[in-house]
Scaffold this active site. Structure first.
Site, PDB file in Angstrom:
ATOM      1  N   ASP A  90       0.446  -1.281  -0.258  1.00  0.00           N
ATOM      2  CA  ASP A  90      -0.397  -0.088   0.003  1.00  0.00           C
ATOM      3  C   ASP A  90       0.912   1.299   0.042  1.00  0.00           C
ATOM      4  O   ASP A  90       0.468   2.465  -0.268  1.00  0.00           O
ATOM      5  CB  ASP A  90      -0.364  -0.023   1.240  1.00  0.00           C
ATOM      6  CG  ASP A  90      -2.828  -0.374   1.339  1.00  0.00           C
ATOM      7  OD1 ASP A  90      -2.401  -0.586  -0.089  1.00  0.00           O
ATOM      8  OD2 ASP A  90      -3.407  -0.744   2.126  1.00  0.00           O
TER       9      ASP A  90
HETATM   10  C1  GLC Z   1      -1.860  -3.979   5.250  1.00  0.00           C
HETATM   11  C2  GLC Z   1      -3.292  -3.382   4.231  1.00  0.00           C
HETATM   12  C3  GLC Z   1      -2.312  -4.713   2.957  1.00  0.00           C
HETATM   13  C4  GLC Z   1      -1.389  -4.227   2.557  1.00  0.00           C
HETATM   14  C5  GLC Z   1       0.313  -4.709   3.260  1.00  0.00           C
HETATM   15  C6  GLC Z   1       1.040  -3.645   2.587  1.00  0.00           C
HETATM   16  O1  GLC Z   1      -1.647  -4.809   6.028  1.00  0.00           O
HETATM   17  O2  GLC Z   1      -4.040  -3.863   4.829  1.00  0.00           O
HETATM   18  O3  GLC Z   1      -4.018  -4.590   2.218  1.00  0.00           O
HETATM   19  O4  GLC Z   1      -1.575  -5.385   1.231  1.00  0.00           O
HETATM   20  O5  GLC Z   1      -0.490  -3.711   4.534  1.00  0.00           O
HETATM   21  O6  GLC Z   1       0.526  -2.308   2.501  1.00  0.00           O
HETATM   22  C1  GLC Z   2      -1.042   2.650   5.565  1.00  0.00           C
HETATM   23  C2  GLC Z   2       0.199   1.571   6.520  1.00  0.00           C
HETATM   24  C3  GLC Z   2      -0.081   0.321   5.610  1.00  0.00           C
HETATM   25  C4  GLC Z   2      -1.465   0.438   5.539  1.00  0.00           C
HETATM   26  C5  GLC Z   2      -2.565   1.431   4.447  1.00  0.00           C
HETATM   27  C6  GLC Z   2      -4.557   1.087   4.850  1.00  0.00           C
HETATM   28  O1  GLC Z   2      -0.163   3.020   4.582  1.00  0.00           O
HETATM   29  O2  GLC Z   2       1.196   1.888   6.312  1.00  0.00           O
HETATM   30  O3  GLC Z   2       0.147  -1.035   6.081  1.00  0.00           O
HETATM   31  O4  GLC Z   2      -2.000  -1.238   4.639  1.00  0.00           O
HETATM   32  O5  GLC Z   2      -1.961   2.175   5.574  1.00  0.00           O
HETATM   33  O6  GLC Z   2      -4.047   2.578   3.913  1.00  0.00           O
END
Ligand code: GLC
Ligand code: GLC
Length: 806
Positions: free
Chosen positions: A483
């Site tokens: 993300d």
């Molecule tokens: C969080 C989110 C997931 C994403 C991960 C890596 O766990 O829920 O959707 O893939 O972060 O950014």
């Molecule tokens: C932030 C976190 C990520 C998560 C995201 C959700 O970027 O680092 O882990 O998945 O928020 O919106």
């Protein structure tokens, strides 16, 4: 250091010290009604949606921590205490909290008065039961005062914490002998109310927080309890609460059972009021009268236990490694249920006020969970596919109450569509139910747009193919699985969301990770097509997969490992050419899992993971972490080195490396990564790890972080699904296949005795894995030698006895 121990025979973690390094919680409820409960009784309860139907209030970021919950105060002639220790923090003579499957029990003792407080939600009820057994263990008569306390949330949890100009005027309750009803906004547009009831006569009550606490006082010093006198306050605006006052006389050795019920009821609009214009309480009264019978409560508790036995029994292992048995038979699967039910919405770190049901997250949860309750996954799959658009793109989340796509977050996470293929494929492999592909599912929930689910999968595949970048690799969009890798975002605005801000239109950034996904799940789609009479489609997509493999080999390999991406300008990300973030873990895991590249390249990729990313607690997400903000990379470089996506052990993708190792037949290396962060194996370092030792957290701070080894964000993480898949399907190697069950163990050397019981498509499998060099790789099925790994299901056979030699 430990703060408790595993009790495997009861499937519990027993906490023996109330002051755990962070609140250690459990989940109650399973079917739309949930409670979060910590070792001291903290937490809250909600119906369906933790934001829109919050029943009890939880204060975030409070000091001291965890002072919101279901609290009981006991008082004898000398002392006042809480059986869960907080909020009074009176020293207890004994304390234990047992977190079990869908229930928690707090057992404690003070001044020879023992209490056992059991919390659970019966299957299929919107009701939390708190059953207290209180016993006088002394040889003199005891007179105990008992005060209950819970604080109502004014339904919408965000509004409740922000809109005080309105909310301080609207709180309303009704009191009907032992039952306190919460009915804020019931008068006008709500058709639901909550209640808190006790099954004994009371000598007083309070429903107004300010009156109960007294001026400028906290929950550790409520005036009513300190003065031992309820004030019969009736909330009118302010902060409504519910508190009962009971007097309990106990002879030596006498015990009493007191039952508190916290319930939620919906009325039909036409039936909301009784003749006195009060709440129509018929449904609440029915529930109360049903559970005023202790045998009904016992039965409900037995039903809950049976439900869990049955659910967990679909996969059980007996091996010479107790920790492994504990993980596979109990805690992996238990955490999976919570992640499946709640996605990433409500934990002590996910506030329940933001994220709904995540598309990518839920699809991955299904991969691990599907064998436990296939019917639930089927429903979830349809809900998820319903927020997809016709071009294959999808909303990133939906709201559990409305099931509508969440427009605030929108679309544009280009890995999302492929996860639908992965999850549907896992569902079919588990159940053999191809009919699901015929179910008509709308696009974006619009009536009239319904098409067979198969067409949704096709749209997903087409989405990737119609979004390829300059190197023929998939465009990343806002982000892929990671993300925080926001390659088209270029954010300069403090506070702006990296995920939802407008992407720059020139952005043509590409993801090697999605390429790996496309190859892996594209092949599963091809397998589905072949079995669904879509030969032409299978051939077409197969050819596209070959092209994607070629592009990945040509443009996605960086000499010693797989590249991560190309940024918006076509520069490499995750390359030895970069100063920081030279190597990322995700493409190493996924490209090997997708069998891209030669064996020696794959081995080289994992050797690089071992060399650069491995630490005491698993493998870090990238190396070296970013020390400054890279505007062209996005949120990832906004985190301090060693945290979150910037180089922590992001537990979610560790199992990809585990699986990759098993594919190269490296059993010990695979197990070594597994055990570095599997909860049961690191219980001893609870003081460093800090979060619950019975479930995974999302991250463990990496080597470059100050608090190396400290975990954060426990419970709701895709780690639950992937670690379980890695262990159950790839190390133990019992893997559902479209045509049956594959037996393909890759067993580490310390295991020498393994028996697995697996229920699969109405058959019972008992699989013995035996170490025998002379027979290595061979198998017998029901006594006969068998020369394949795949056992094709024969419907006339109900039991398969398998011996697999390794
Ligand atoms: C969080 C989110 C997931 C994403 C991960 C890596 O766990 O829920 O959707 O893939 O972060 O950014
Ligand atoms: C932030 C976190 C990520 C998560 C995201 C959700 O970027 O680092 O882990 O998945 O928020 O919106």
């Amino acid at each position: 250091m430990k703060y408790g121990h595993f009790d495997d025979s009861n499937k519990e973690y027993v906490i023996s010290h109330p002051m755990t390094p962070t609140p250690w919680i459990n989940y109650l409820g399973n079917h739309g009604f949930y409670g979060l409960i910590s070792q001291i009784g903290g937490g809250y309860t909600f119906y369906e949606d933790a934001k829109l139907r919050r029943i009890t209030r939880y204060r975030y970021n409070q000091i001291p921590t965890d002072y919101s919950g279901r609290f009981y105060y006991l008082r004898d002639e000398q002392d006042i205490w809480n059986p869960g220790f907080l909020p009074m923090k009176t020293k207890l003579d004994d304390y234990k909290c047992r977190h079990g499957m869908g229930y928690s029990i707090i057992e404690s003792k003070k001044n020879d008065v023992s209490t056992s407080l059991k919390f659970f939600i019966p299957l299929d009820e919107y009701l939390e039961i708190h059953q207290m057994v209180i016993k006088n263990e002394s040889d003199v008569d005891k007179k105990i005062d008992l005060y209950s306390y819970t604080e109502w949330n004014l339904w919408n949890a965000v509004d409740d914490q922000t809109n005080f100009q309105r909310n301080l005027n609207i709180g309303e309750v009704e009191i009907d002998s032992q039952t306190i009803y919460h009915k804020t906004e019931y008068r006008e547009r709500r058709n639901h109310y909550a209640f808190y009831h006790v099954n004994q006569d009371i000598c007083g009550y309070d429903t107004d927080r300010a009156t109960f606490l007294g001026l400028y006082r906290g929950l550790h010093e409520p005036e009513v309890v300190l003065n031992n006198k309820s004030k019969q306050s009736v909330a009118s605006g302010g902060s409504p609460i519910a508190s009962h006052h009971l007097q309990i006389n106990l002879k030596p050795n006498e015990e009493k059972t007191i039952v508190f019920l916290l319930g939620y009821v919906e009325n039909d609009d036409v039936d909301k009021f009784d003749e006195l214009n009060q709440i129509n309480k018929i449904h609440a009264k029915k529930l109360i009268s049903k559970y005023s019978d202790l045998t009904k409560i016992e039965q409900a508790f037995r039903d809950l236990k049976e439900y869990w036995e049955k659910t967990l029994n679909k996969y059980q292992v007996d091996s010479n490694d107790d920790k492994l048995n504990r993980m596979v038979n109990i805690w992996h699967q238990y955490q999976l249920m919570a992640t499946f039910n709640l996605s990433r919405s409500a934990s002590y770190y996910e506030s329940g006020t933001g994220r709904g049901i995540g598309f990518r997250d839920s699809c991955q949860d299904i991969l691990g969970f599907v064998h436990m309750v296939p019917e639930k996954t089927k429903e979830r799959l349809i809900d998820l596919a319903s927020i997809q658009f016709k071009d294959g793109s999808t909303y990133h989340q939906y709201q559990p109450l409305t099931k509508m796509g969440n427009a605030d977050i929108g679309t544009g996470f280009n890995d999302d569509p492929l996860w639908l293929v992965a999850a549907t494929s896992a569902y079919i492999k588990e159940t053999g139910d191809y009919d699901i592909l015929n179910i008509k599912v709308p696009f974006n929930n619009e009536k009239g747009t319904e098409e067979p689910l198969f067409n949704h999968l096709k749209a997903s595949i087409r989405f990737t193919l119609s979004h390829l970048g300059p190197h023929g690799l998939p465009l990343i969009g806002r982000a892929d699985w990671n993300d925080c890798l926001n390659l088209n975002c270029f954010s300069e605005e403090p506070g702006e969301s990296f995920q939802t801000s407008e992407n720059k239109s020139f952005g043509r950034a590409e993801s090697v990770f999605i390429a790996g996904m496309f190859v892996k799940y594209g092949l599963e789609y091809v397998d589905i097509c072949k079995r669904y009479q879509k030969e032409d489609e299978a051939a077409y997509v197969n050819a596209e997969i070959e092209k994607m493999k070629t592009h990945t080999k040509t443009f996605g390999w960086d000499d010693k490992w797989f590249l991560r991406a190309y940024d918006a300008f076509g520069h490499k990300v995750g390359s030895n050419e970069n100063q920081e973030g030279k190597i990322y873990v995700e493409p190493q895991g996924f490209c090997v899992m997708a069998d891209i590249g030669s064996k020696s390249q794959q081995e080289q990729a994992l050797a690089s993971v071992d060399q650069y990313l491995k630490n005491d607690y698993g493998v870090e997400l990238l190396y070296p972490p970013y020390t400054k903000y890279h505007i062209e990379l996005g949120e990832i470089s906004s985190y301090p080195p060693g945290y979150k996506e910037n180089g922590s052990v992001f537990n979610h993708n560790n199992p990809w490396i585990v699986i990759a190792y098993t594919m190269l037949d490296k059993a010990n290396e695979a197990f070594d990564i597994y055990k570095r962060n599997a909860p049961a194996y690191i219980e001893d370092i609870s003081d460093i790890h800090k979060t619950e030792p019975y479930v995974y957290s999302q991250t463990i701070a990496g080597r470059s972080a100050k608090n190396y080894g400290e975990a954060k964000n426990s419970w709701l993480t895709g780690t639950a699904a992937w670690t379980y898949i890695a262990m159950s399907q790839h190390i133990l190697g019992i893997r559902p296949h479209f045509d049956g069950l594959e037996i393909d163990p890759v067993i580490p050397s310390h295991l020498d005795h393994i028996v697995i019981k697996r229920q699969f498509r109405n058959c019972n499998f008992e699989i013995k894995i035996i170490r025998d060099e002379t027979k290595k790789g061979s198998m017998t099925v029901n006594g006969k030698t068998y020369d394949r790994k795949l056992i094709v299901i024969d419907k006339s056979i109900k039991r398969y006895d398998v011996i697999a030699y390794v």
